[in-house]
Design a protein around this motif. Structure first.
Motif, PDB file in Angstrom:
ATOM      1  N   ARG A 150       0.992  -1.203   0.208  1.00 17.56           N
ATOM      2  CA  ARG A 150      -0.140  -0.765  -0.126  1.00 17.56           C
ATOM      3  C   ARG A 150       1.146   0.790  -0.177  1.00 17.56           C
ATOM      4  O   ARG A 150       0.200   2.193  -0.468  1.00 17.56           O
ATOM      5  N   ALA A 151       1.933   1.474   1.034  1.00 14.96           N
ATOM      6  CA  ALA A 151       2.537   2.725   0.687  1.00 14.96           C
ATOM      7  C   ALA A 151       3.033   2.583  -0.252  1.00 14.96           C
ATOM      8  O   ALA A 151       3.655   3.842  -0.875  1.00 14.96           O
ATOM      9  N   ILE A 152       3.618   1.398  -1.179  1.00 14.46           N
ATOM     10  CA  ILE A 152       4.487   1.695  -2.671  1.00 14.46           C
ATOM     11  C   ILE A 152       3.638   2.757  -2.946  1.00 14.46           C
ATOM     12  O   ILE A 152       3.897   3.169  -4.524  1.00 14.46           O
ATOM     13  N   GLU A 153       2.443   1.303  -3.325  1.00 12.36           N
ATOM     14  CA  GLU A 153       1.265   2.394  -4.710  1.00 12.36           C
ATOM     15  C   GLU A 153       0.821   3.983  -4.307  1.00 12.36           C
ATOM     16  O   GLU A 153       1.030   4.501  -5.538  1.00 12.36           O
ATOM     17  N   GLU A 164       2.385  12.677   3.636  1.00 18.29           N
ATOM     18  CA  GLU A 164       0.931  12.823   2.749  1.00 18.29           C
ATOM     19  C   GLU A 164       1.098  11.287   2.701  1.00 18.29           C
ATOM     20  O   GLU A 164       0.281  11.026   3.319  1.00 18.29           O
ATOM     21  N   ILE A 165       1.635  10.396   2.895  1.00 17.25           N
ATOM     22  CA  ILE A 165       1.174   8.758   3.221  1.00 17.25           C
ATOM     23  C   ILE A 165       1.003   8.219   4.506  1.00 17.25           C
ATOM     24  O   ILE A 165       0.252   7.409   5.192  1.00 17.25           O
ATOM     25  N   LEU A 169      -2.557   7.669   5.791  1.00 14.51           N
ATOM     26  CA  LEU A 169      -2.291   6.074   6.666  1.00 14.51           C
ATOM     27  C   LEU A 169      -2.578   6.260   8.445  1.00 14.51           C
ATOM     28  O   LEU A 169      -2.488   4.879   8.799  1.00 14.51           O
ATOM     29  N   GLY A 170      -1.641   6.977   8.830  1.00 14.13           N
ATOM     30  CA  GLY A 170      -2.251   7.405  10.361  1.00 14.13           C
ATOM     31  C   GLY A 170      -0.824   7.496  11.162  1.00 14.13           C
ATOM     32  O   GLY A 170      -0.879   6.579  12.359  1.00 14.13           O
ATOM     33  N   VAL A 176       6.947   4.657   8.112  1.00 16.87           N
ATOM     34  CA  VAL A 176       6.322   4.207   6.810  1.00 16.87           C
ATOM     35  C   VAL A 176       7.608   4.591   5.545  1.00 16.87           C
ATOM     36  O   VAL A 176       7.704   4.050   4.614  1.00 16.87           O
ATOM     37  N   LYS A 177       8.743   5.664   5.743  1.00 17.75           N
ATOM     38  CA  LYS A 177       9.971   5.500   5.467  1.00 17.75           C
ATOM     39  C   LYS A 177      10.227   3.745   5.199  1.00 17.75           C
ATOM     40  O   LYS A 177      11.140   3.147   4.553  1.00 17.75           O
TER      41      LYS A 177
END
Length: 203
Positions: A150-153, A164-165, A169-170, A176-177
């Motif tokens: 999901r993060a990569i998409e 922003e991701i 995603l909260g 995320v990184k």
């Protein structure tokens, strides 16, 4: 917040009523949430698994259900059957997941069909290589854990920044990184193994 490993569950976990636990959860009592989790994890997991038929996804959705309980315990009506409430939340969350997966699969299939139709009208070898690469990349993406995928998409197909991701995603930016980095490393390894390697920037 919680782990599906229930070895931490106390032997006296049933001495407190469900209504009391939920009342305590309204007050952000994590211990009460843990007791409720111990009590009903297996039931919720079984309900979700029957819908999804995927153990990994069932575990993730079960965690989500108790996260929802944590966030919306204030909406639970006193006197209502807690088991019925939990079961409804679990079933709805599982059904939503199935619908989302079906929509994504349909969208991906439609995109690939459109690309293929374009390629049919062009004899250039580079276009053919692009389609093969896209199919290979999608196959590799599907092997990633859902959160990495999901993060990569969001980053590379939807054009969101990592900040922003994280907001969408909260989740903390650092997580995320790290998730994107691990996913890209796995993708690069997979594509290299197929001879379709792409040099991703891992900085």
């Amino acid at each position: 917040m919680l782990s599906h490993n229930t070895t931490f569950c106390p032997t006296d976990q049933y001495t407190i009523s469900d209504d009391t636990l939920i009342a305590r959860i309204r007050l952000q009592d994590e211990h009460a949430l843990g007791l409720l989790y111990c009590r009903y994890y297996l039931l919720i997991y079984t309900i979700v698994l029957r819908v999804l038929h995927d153990t990994r996804s069932a575990e993730e959705i079960t965690q989500d259900v108790f996260q929802i309980v944590w966030q919306s315990a204030h909406s639970f009506q006193t006197g209502r059957n807690p088991i019925g409430w939990l079961s409804t939340v679990a079933r709805n969350r599982a059904i939503d997941t199935v619908r989302t997966k079906r929509y994504q699969a349909h969208k991906q299939e439609k995109t690939l069909v459109e690309e293929f139709q374009t390629i049919l009208h062009d004899t250039g070898i580079e276009f053919s290589r692009t389609l093969v690469l896209r199919l290979t990349l999608q196959s590799a993406l599907n092997t990633l854990p859902p959160k990495q995928q999901r993060a990569i998409e969001l980053a590379y197909f939807a054009g969101f920044t990592q900040q922003e991701i994280a907001q969408q995603l909260g989740e903390p930016l650092g997580i995320v990184k790290a998730r994107i980095r691990r996913g890209l490393i796995t993708l690069r390894r997979t594509l290299d193994d197929t001879g379709m390697g792409i040099g991703y920037d891992q900085k």
